[in-house]
Structure formats: C-alpha cells, structure tokens
Design an enzyme around this catalytic site. Structure first.
Site, PDB file in Angstrom:
ATOM      1  N   GLU A 125     123.923  46.249  33.333  1.00  0.00           N
ATOM      2  CA  GLU A 125     125.363  46.223  33.584  1.00  0.00           C
ATOM      3  C   GLU A 125     126.143  46.645  32.333  1.00  0.00           C
ATOM      4  OE1 GLU A 125     126.263  45.975  36.560  1.00  0.00           O
ATOM      5  OE2 GLU A 125     126.048  43.996  37.466  1.00  0.00           O
ATOM      6  N   HIS A 136     126.072  51.174  36.344  1.00  0.00           N
ATOM      7  CA  HIS A 136     124.803  50.530  35.987  1.00  0.00           C
ATOM      8  C   HIS A 136     123.621  51.366  36.479  1.00  0.00           C
ATOM      9  CE1 HIS A 136     124.848  47.793  39.821  1.00  0.00           C
ATOM     10  NE2 HIS A 136     124.051  48.809  40.045  1.00  0.00           N
TER      11      HIS A 136
END
Ligand code: GLP
Length: 243
Positions: A143, A138
């Site tokens: 994410e 990330h």
C-alpha cells in the site's frame, strides 16, 4: 519499459496469455508469480482453455501468489488461495505443492513470510510476474505510504483497498480483513520479467502516474519503472490518460 495498448480488455488479456504461454513453452518448469482481482480472470480463463485443448502444460510449472488476507484459512472460499483454485489451479492441473499461496491463517505470520521468501529462492527466483494494480497504485498489497518493505511481510490494508475487495464479503468493507500478507516490492522487482495488466477507465489515472510520474512510495506501482524488463499491457480505457 514497454507499453502495449490493446483495443479491448479481452485483447489485453489475450496478450498476457500469449506472454505466459510462450514463456511456459520455452521453459516447462517456469516460475510464475500471479495476482488475484477482477483483472486477471480472463487471463486465467485463456490459460485454462489452452490447457483443455492440450496446447499448454502446467504440470511442471511453479507459482507464487502475490498476497493473501490475514485470518482466512486456505479453504475459506473468500481466500485468495480459494480464488486461485477456482480460476486457475484446479483447471490447469497445477499440483498443490507447486502452487504457493501465503497462509493468512498461519499461527506464526512472520515465519510464514520468511518461509515464502525461502521457497521463492529455492525455486530459483521468479521468472515471470504477472501483476495487477490497485486504484491507489498498490501492487500485491504493498500500500502507498511513507516507506515500502522489500521482502514478504504483513501489511495493514487501507480503507480504499478494503472497499475495493468487499464483493466476496457480502459487499461490506467492514467485513474485509484489516490485514494481509504480501510479497514485498523488492521480491516483486526480483522477478526476471514483469507484466502489469490494467484494464478499464477507473485505472487510467493510476496507470498514467505509475508510468509517467516520479518513483514514489506513495504510488508503489511507480517502482516498476526501475525494472529492466517490464511491460504494461493496457486496454484503451486504462491507457486513455497517457499522453
Ligand atoms: C487486490 C489485489 C491486487 C490486485 C488489485 C486490483 O487488491 N491484492 O493484487 O492487483 O486488487 O484488483 P482488480 O483487478 O480487481 O482491480
């Protein structure tokens, strides 16, 4: 893409300090974007030392932080705003109105994200973005997943990320907020220059995949390959899996 391998984490941090200091000397009203985490701490120490010696001036600089936890007030010591105050802002005399950190306790979180995007635009865009990398690839809190969001937005954190961020929460991942606000990948790629700093053996695999693997939303840092002016600043450990 440039890859700079330094003999140690300290040397890699010093390289990032030099990049930022040189940019700030050239343009005292530089617009920076900044990360949190363990990795940039030595960079912030180095910048603070230069300011203490009168060799760097942050009074006209503007900063935007990459992300913030949802539900933590800016004065909560576990917030990224508080982290930045301790490690950088208070030490370099950066006026609060120039140090932009998303407010994770704002009542209207979507409005807060939109306000942040407008502030970046009003500042003329980001000149130099220092970014770190999470163990799962990330950047900020973008994410891995089936898709990425371009603009600043609200995000659900993965359990790996909550574990990696547990320290200020008494080491208990369940106490880490489940959500965060983060600059989107499009906003990050909008910076004129990007410096990714990664140190330590734990980052070696994700660094290799980010640099040499396919560009995929399952590894958000791989999107940096699309940027025209990006430098990966690594220590030997983080670079140890590069061919
Ligand atoms: C957090 C931050 C990221 C940071 C990452 C890596 O999740 N949101 O911006 O890059 O941690 O942290 P560390 O430097 O501690 O490995």
């Amino acid at each position: 893409m440039r890859i700079t391998v330094c003999p140690s984490a300290t040397a890699a941090s010093a390289r990032a300090v030099r990049r930022i200091a040189a940019a700030l000397h050239r343009d005292p009203s530089l617009v920076l974007s900044l990360p949190t985490g363990r990795t940039p701490i030595e960079v912030y120490d180095g910048l603070a030392r230069l300011v203490a010696r009168g060799r760097l001036d942050f009074s006209r600089a503007v900063t935007f932080n990459l992300d913030e936890f949802v539900g933590l007030a800016p004065d909560d010591p576990r917030s990224y705003r508080a982290f930045m105050g301790r490690h950088l802002f208070d030490r370099v005399g950066l006026p609060r109105r120039r140090a932009h950190v998303l407010d994770g306790a704002a009542r209207d979180l979507a409005g807060e994200c939109a306000r942040f995007e407008r502030a970046i635009e009003a500042a003329g865009g980001i000149d130099l973005s220092l970014v770190g990398i999470g163990l799962n690839g990330h950047v900020g809190f973008n994410e891995p997943g089936p898709g990425l969001v371009a603009a600043t937005h609200r995000v659900k954190l993965t359990s790996l990320t909550r574990r990696a961020n547990a320290k200020p929460f008494g080491g208990d991942p369940r106490r880490v907020p489940r959500e965060a606000l983060t600059m989107g990948i499009g906003t990050i790629l909008g910076a004129r220059r990007i410096v990714l700093l990664a140190t330590g053996r734990s980052k070696a695999r994700v660094v290799r995949r980010s640099i040499a693997g396919p560009v995929t939303t399952w590894l958000p840092a791989s999107f940096l390959q699309l940027h025209a002016d990006v430098e990966f600043v690594l220590d030997r450990d983080a670079a140890s899996r590069l061919g």
